[in-house]
Structure formats: structure tokens, C-alpha cells
Design a protein around this motif. Sequence first.
Motif, PDB file in Angstrom:
ATOM      1  N   ASN A  96       0.806  -1.220   0.000  1.00 34.99           N
ATOM      2  CA  ASN A  96       0.000   0.000   0.000  1.00 34.99           C
ATOM      3  C   ASN A  96       0.840   1.271   0.000  1.00 34.99           C
ATOM      4  O   ASN A  96       0.310   2.374  -0.117  1.00 34.99           O
ATOM      5  CB  ASN A  96      -0.939   0.026   1.214  1.00 34.99           C
ATOM      6  CG  ASN A  96      -2.101  -0.930   1.057  1.00 34.99           C
ATOM      7  OD1 ASN A  96      -2.625  -1.094  -0.045  1.00 34.99           O
ATOM      8  ND2 ASN A  96      -2.501  -1.584   2.149  1.00 34.99           N
ATOM      9  N   ASN A 150       2.999   1.986   2.659  1.00 33.22           N
ATOM     10  CA  ASN A 150       3.222   2.390   4.045  1.00 33.22           C
ATOM     11  C   ASN A 150       4.540   1.812   4.557  1.00 33.22           C
ATOM     12  O   ASN A 150       4.957   0.722   4.150  1.00 33.22           O
ATOM     13  CB  ASN A 150       2.069   1.901   4.941  1.00 33.22           C
ATOM     14  CG  ASN A 150       0.725   2.444   4.476  1.00 33.22           C
ATOM     15  OD1 ASN A 150       0.585   3.635   4.199  1.00 33.22           O
ATOM     16  ND2 ASN A 150      -0.278   1.569   4.398  1.00 33.22           N
ATOM     17  N   LEU A 207      -1.449  -8.181   1.962  1.00 39.46           N
ATOM     18  CA  LEU A 207      -2.109  -6.886   2.103  1.00 39.46           C
ATOM     19  C   LEU A 207      -2.753  -6.806   3.482  1.00 39.46           C
ATOM     20  O   LEU A 207      -3.597  -7.638   3.825  1.00 39.46           O
ATOM     21  CB  LEU A 207      -3.178  -6.737   1.006  1.00 39.46           C
ATOM     22  CG  LEU A 207      -3.721  -5.332   0.764  1.00 39.46           C
ATOM     23  CD1 LEU A 207      -2.619  -4.383   0.312  1.00 39.46           C
ATOM     24  CD2 LEU A 207      -4.824  -5.383  -0.304  1.00 39.46           C
ATOM     25  N   ASP A 208      -2.302  -5.825   4.268  1.00 38.08           N
ATOM     26  CA  ASP A 208      -2.836  -5.626   5.616  1.00 38.08           C
ATOM     27  C   ASP A 208      -2.763  -6.913   6.441  1.00 38.08           C
ATOM     28  O   ASP A 208      -3.712  -7.293   7.158  1.00 38.08           O
ATOM     29  CB  ASP A 208      -4.288  -5.125   5.566  1.00 38.08           C
ATOM     30  CG  ASP A 208      -4.409  -3.782   4.847  1.00 38.08           C
ATOM     31  OD1 ASP A 208      -3.463  -2.972   4.976  1.00 38.08           O
ATOM     32  OD2 ASP A 208      -5.426  -3.560   4.172  1.00 38.08           O
ATOM     33  N   ARG A 214      -2.534  -1.320  -9.116  1.00 37.37           N
ATOM     34  CA  ARG A 214      -2.297  -0.511  -7.909  1.00 37.37           C
ATOM     35  C   ARG A 214      -0.814  -0.485  -7.547  1.00 37.37           C
ATOM     36  O   ARG A 214      -0.268   0.540  -7.146  1.00 37.37           O
ATOM     37  CB  ARG A 214      -3.109  -1.130  -6.773  1.00 37.37           C
ATOM     38  CG  ARG A 214      -3.174  -0.313  -5.512  1.00 37.37           C
ATOM     39  CD  ARG A 214      -4.287  -0.903  -4.666  1.00 37.37           C
ATOM     40  NE  ARG A 214      -4.106  -0.608  -3.263  1.00 37.37           N
ATOM     41  CZ  ARG A 214      -4.822  -1.156  -2.294  1.00 37.37           C
ATOM     42  NH1 ARG A 214      -5.765  -2.028  -2.616  1.00 37.37           N
ATOM     43  NH2 ARG A 214      -4.630  -0.836  -1.041  1.00 37.37           N
ATOM     44  N   VAL A 218       1.801   2.876  -7.365  1.00 33.16           N
ATOM     45  CA  VAL A 218       2.680   3.228  -6.233  1.00 33.16           C
ATOM     46  C   VAL A 218       4.119   3.381  -6.707  1.00 33.16           C
ATOM     47  O   VAL A 218       4.826   4.332  -6.358  1.00 33.16           O
ATOM     48  CB  VAL A 218       2.585   2.166  -5.115  1.00 33.16           C
ATOM     49  CG1 VAL A 218       3.616   2.451  -4.019  1.00 33.16           C
ATOM     50  CG2 VAL A 218       1.187   2.118  -4.531  1.00 33.16           C
TER      51      VAL A 218
END
Length: 900
Positions: free
Chosen positions: A377, A379, A469-470, A483, A487
Motif C-alpha cells: 500500500n 506504508n 495486504l494488511d 495498484r 505506487v
Amino acid sequence: MTVFKKRKEEAKKAEVKKAKALKARLKQAAKLPIMNLLDMLDSSMDGFDETHVEEQMEMFGENVLTSKQPDNVWKRLFDAFINPFSLILIILVVISYFTDVVLMPDKKQDWTTIIIISIMVISSGLLRFIQENRSSKAAEKLNEMIENTTRVKRKGKVATEVPINEIVVGDIVYLAAGDMIPADMRLFQTKDLFIQQSSLTGESAPVEKFADHEQDDKPTIEYENLVFMGSDVVSGSAIGIVVAVGDETLIGSISQEIQEKEETSFEKGMNHVSWILIRFMLAMVPIVFFINGFSKGDFVHALMFAISIAVGLTPEMLPMITTTCLAKGAYQMSKQKVIVKNVNSIQNFGAMDILCTDKTGTITQDKVVLQYNLDVNGNEDDRVLRHGFLNSYYQTGLKNFIDIAIINKTQEKEMFEDIVDRYEKVDEIPFDFNRRRMSVVVKDHQGKVQLITKGAVEEILHICTYVELDGQVMKLHEDMKDRVVQVVDRLNKEGMRVIAVAQKTNPKDVDAFGVQDEQEMVLIGYLAFLDPPKPTMKAAIEALHYYGVNVKVLTGDNDVVTQAICKQVGMDVQDILLGSDLENMSDEQIKDKVDTVDIYAKLSPQQKSRLVRLMKEKGHAVGFMGDGINDALAMNQADIGISVDTAVDIAKESADIILLEKDLMVLEKGILEGRKTYGNMMKYVKITASSNFGNMFSVLIASAFLPFLPMDPVQLILLNLVYDLSCTAIPWDHMDPEYLLKPRRWQADGISSFMKYFGPISSIFDILTYILLYFVICPMVCNGLMYHQISDPSMQLLYVAVFQTGWLIESMCTQTFVIWLMRTSKIPFIQSRPSAILMSLTTISVLFIIALPYTPLASYFELTGLPVIYFAWMFGLMFLYFVGVSIMKKIYIRKYGELL
């Protein structure tokens, strides 16, 4: 066109032709099959024997870059004494020798004028020689080439180390990590070869090189099977054949182009100032000569007096004051760990209103660092860093700049020991350039096995079936791939190089792994790398803007990276011009853009130099800061070349100033020193020119109306010597802070207006002093009689001596007083005080002249004591002089905006 200019043009054309021939040969070498190239160079895979080496060296030259030899001590001594003002004084010495010695009887020969003028010439020349000799010695140390060796195949021997200067065209050279490329070479065998050629191109990241011969036509530097002298091997190994050596290399062609230094704004300004002052002198002296010759009837004495006027109008100490100011500036810079190779560059520092700078190694640190470790993502995620570290740390190949950056970041976060203790290596799948990735297999203490892969984003996506993811592992669908690409694109636009990291837990229960195991992996995140800006760069740019200096980036690197870096240091990145844009623009079109565009990318060395030239033609004083070979031409073209940190030799040779530490705030200090230097030089030039002009104009008037000379030639020369010696303290004077806020260039036209405004003020008070002396003081001493009423020759001599003594003292006082008054646009002594050394030396000079008539030397200079009442009158005149000059200062500042 003169013969000299014609020869210079011919030499330039020859250099251009030579450069084109070199590029053609390199392109031909890039495109030929290796055996054909060996035949063309009369070489073979077995290498040369000693006889053949000598023949090749004789044909193609030694592998050494020739550089301009520094001037020897006699040339520097000659240059120190030969300048327009010194030449005038030398001519005056010769004339004085004939008028005062050769044409005079033995008892009337007078060497005083000759001795005093000679002292002026010698003291000025020696000081200049001493300072420039010191600078030259520092420059010679900086210009020394680094000695090195390289591995070469010679017939009948294994590859052996030989000095780089013994490499010849056709040699077979072996390259390994850490080697310096010894010549321009065509590669025919490579293994994971990465070359750092930022000093040539400005690209911050190493470039990969291959052995295949190329067919497409492209710029020479972009051929992937050519490597060039001045580059370094970062990783991998290769074998190549030497195609060009020494001055025939790309770096050699650049070195030849920087042999002739362009005339700087300081040199142009000094020449302009010198000739304005000389023209004033040449106009005034004949007038004085003829007026005195016809009015007094003694042309020999009139010639002697005219010579004195010439000395009085000549700012003979200008070279010495200039050199002292520059030397003081250089000394102050040395305290900041800065080597000043060319003392003239100190003033150019102050005049600079545009600073052009390379990006790599100048704005940036010239080392790749891991900027971000991110999950899918985008982060921050230390787990991605941990996996990247395991991959880099446990791979057995040569660790490249990316591996080193990852390991360094892990150590910074104090994760190193913990990770190493928890894991052990099981196997690895080495990197290759087809896959563009590499993998390691590790096992922790609980027996968990992981295959960890890092590499180019598109290659990692190709082998990934899943994405984390997460904290959840899920299928990698197309929308998720899009996606990921978004990024990565965002990071690329911020100037970062991005690699992806993937892993697979318990891949299989075997000890041997291969490429076939790199499949169905889980994408866990990215590692983003950057060549970051230097910590002080943003503050340095802000400081430069505050002092009126616009910063422009001229780089060979790509525009995306350049814009990202420039944005980080606070620059305007809206407009940018590329090298390809400049190729299609005329000089006039580029000139229209140079004031509005601050970023130029993908530039060749020649394009950088062209931009600097056009900025100068538009009226700017231009500095160029760089450390690479590709910066040398532009640094040579600029008014001031600045090199930083550990520059390549050619960059050092082109530089006027070298920063020994990475604190770029030194630039601010250099600018302030340059402006102080300029301000103090202009104090001497403007104040002395206007004061001398006023005094000599007064002499001209007095010569027409007085029955005797207002001052003896020897007195006039003495006055000039004492005044000039007092001026030697000017380099240590203070400058008002407001004066330092904007660039300062030599503006010779301002000297003329300064003389016209302030010269007459001095003349007015000289004439008032004439009237006081002739009609009041002299009659007071001579029994109330006027000169024309006196018949006694001794009384006439006393009358003349009183007059000349009074005017000598008044002239010294007003000339000194004007230094105190006009050294600042503020109220002197209240808002702005002179430095202690200036105050002391000028005061001592005034006291010396006042005391001289009361010493045994008085009779030699034909001076006499004055009544006390004269000094009371003179005090009143000095007060009026203060008022008059203060009013004229306000008028002048209102019209021209500033005093100096």
C-alpha cells in the motif's frame, strides 16, 4: 583578424576535428565484431610484445592527459610588475631620470622623485607576486594526477599489473570491481558489470555494460559496450580492448578544451577601470605641462611638475590594494577550509548573480541510500526491510550499491544483530541479467524456511501469484497489479529507484534450489532508493537567494530524478529544459529562457558550457559548482569555478575554488567575502580617483593664476606616497551589512560620475585654502607683504614655502578626511565606524605630514613651520568640507541609488 586570433581559431578547428574523429573511431569500435576490431588495431587476443608496445605508444601517444603547465616563477614575477599603472610609473621614472639627473649638473642632480616612484612600483609588485606565488603552489599540489595500475595481457605472459600511463591502443585489459577504467575501451567479455560514470554523464546510479557489439547509432557515451577513462568499476568483471588513450580519450578531449581560461567579469572590470583612469591622466597632464610652461617660462620645470601630476593622478597602488584585498579574502576563506586557487575569484564570488550547479555529488551526496521500505500500500514496514536485508546479506556475489544501502539502513535501525542471530542461510539462486532478480533461502531457529527474492518490479510481479495486504495473503489480481504499478510510478516520479521484495514460506523440503522455484510467490512490498540531497543544500540555496544569487541546476541526469531532488531542496521545478530541447534552439532563444528556467537535465558537457556562455553574454556573472569531468568545460567557461568534496582531477584543474568539506554554507561566506573585497577595492578606486582628480584640477587652476607652483614636484610625490601607504589599510576596513545584500560587479562608468560629483567639492576647498594661504597666512608670516610686493629673494622663498607647506597639510587632511567620510553611505563614526587599523594608519599619516615641517627633513622638502592660527582656520574649513561632502553624498545616493 590578427595573426594570433587566426592561429587560435585554427587550433580550435583542429581540436573540433580531432574530437569528431575520436567519436567516429569509438562508434566504429562499438559496432565491429571483436575480431575485426583487433585486426583494425593490429592487435590479438595474445596481447603485444614489448617492441609492439613501443610502436603503438609512438603511433598513438602516451596514456597521459596533458595539462597546461603553471607559470614559472619568472613569468609570475613579470606579470606582478607589468600592469597599466606600473608601466606608467616606470615610464615616469625614466623621464625623471633624464630631467632630474642626466640633464642636470652634478650638484643639482635629484634622485628623490625616482626613489619614491620606484618604492611605489616595487612595493606594489612584490606584494602581488608573494600572494599569487602562494596561490600557485597550492594549485600545483591540486593538479597532481593519481598514480595507478591496471591488469594487461602481454604476449607470452599471464595478465600483469602495469602503470596506467604504459597502456597502449590495442592492449587487452582485465577489469574487476574497484578498478579505475584506464582508457577508452571496447568490451568483449563481461560478467555482471556495473560502471559508475557519474563524473562523465551526471547519472547518479551505476550503469550496466554488456559485451555484445551494437548496431544502432547513438551518442558515444550511451554505447553499452564502451567504457571510458575517468569511470570506475562498481561491481562485476570484464575484458576489453583499448581503443583510445591519453588526450585521444573523451576525457582527454575535454581536458584540451579547458586549457584556455575565459576572461572573467573581474578581469574585464579591472581593465575597464584602469583605462578610464589612464585616459583622465593622459588628458590632464599635457594641459598642466603647457599652462605651466607658457605661464612660468620654464618648460623643463613644467615637465617635472607634469610628471608629478601624472604620478598624483595614477592610482599606482591599485594593483597592490586589489591584491591585498583579494589575498585577505583568500585568507579568510582558508579559515573555512577552502582552497582559493585563483585569488581573482574572490571578487567574482561577490559579483556572482547566478550559480549553476551540477546535481550528482554537488547537490546530492553521490551515494545511494535506502529511502523507504514500504508495504504494497506504500506504508512504512520494517518487515520488508528485514526480508530485503536477509537477501542482500546472505548472497555470496559482490554486494552492489543496493545491497550496501539495505545493509546500512538495517544497521541504522539497530536490527542487524537480531536478524543475523535468528537466521541461517540454506541456499541461494544467483542474480543474472535475464531474470533481473536474485534469491536466497534462509531458515530460522524454529525450522521455518523462506525463499526471499528481490529484483526489478516487473520481474517480481511476473513470478508472484499472491500479495500480502494488511497482514492477509490473497490472490494477486490485475487490479492489484495496477495498484502496485501506480505506487511504483509515484516513487519513480519522486526520483527514486524501486525494487520489489517477495517471499515464499517452506518452498520445498530439499537443500538445492533453482530458478524453477521462483514461482507462486507472495509480493510483500518495495524498497525505494535515492541519491539524497546534502543536508545543508536547502539552507545554502535559501542563503544564496537572500543575497541575490539565483541557483540553476545543469545536470546530465534524467529529468524525473532531477526535478525530484530539486523539489526537495526548495527549488522551482515547474519549468525544465532538456539537452534535446537545447539542440533545437538558437542562442537567442536560449537567452530568452535563462532568466526563467532554473533546471536543465540530460545535458552534455558542451551544452553546459554553452548555457554558461549565454548567461554571461546576457550580462550575468556566473559561477559553476561541480565535481565531475562533465562539469569541467562549464567550470572553465564560468566567471568562477567551484569544486566540492573529492572532485576528479580535471574538475579540480578547472576550479578557481575548492571546498574541502561538505558544508555548502561556505558559499554564503564566500559571497560575503567577495562583496567585502569589492567594496574595499571600490573605496580606494573611487575615493582616490575623485580626490586626486579634485587636487590636480586645483593645481591646474593654481598654475594658471599663481606666480609660483602651488606645490613642488617632490612634495606632490611625497603627498601621493604617504596617502597611498595609508590606503594599504583599506582591505581591513568594515563594510556596511546593507551593502552586502546584492551582487557587486565592476562598473567602471560609476567612477566617472563619482569623480564629477566629488572632485569639484575637493577643488572648492583647495581654492579656499589657496585664498587663505595667499592672502592671509603667507602675508602674516612675511611682514604683511603680498608675494608681488616682496623684492627679497629669501623672503619670496619663505612665502612660497609657507604656501606649499599649508597646501601639503591641507591636501593630506582632506584626502584622509574624505576616506573617513566616503567609506560609507551612513553618518561616519556614528552609524558606521572605520576599522581600527584604517583609523590608526590614516591618523598616523596625517600626523606625519603635519609634523614634517618641524623636523630636520623640512629643508630637504622645502617646507617650513606654520603659525598656529592656520590650524584653527583649517579646522573651520574641514568642518565646512564635512558638511559639503555630506550634502553631496545625499544628492549622489538619491540619483544613483548607492555611494560605492
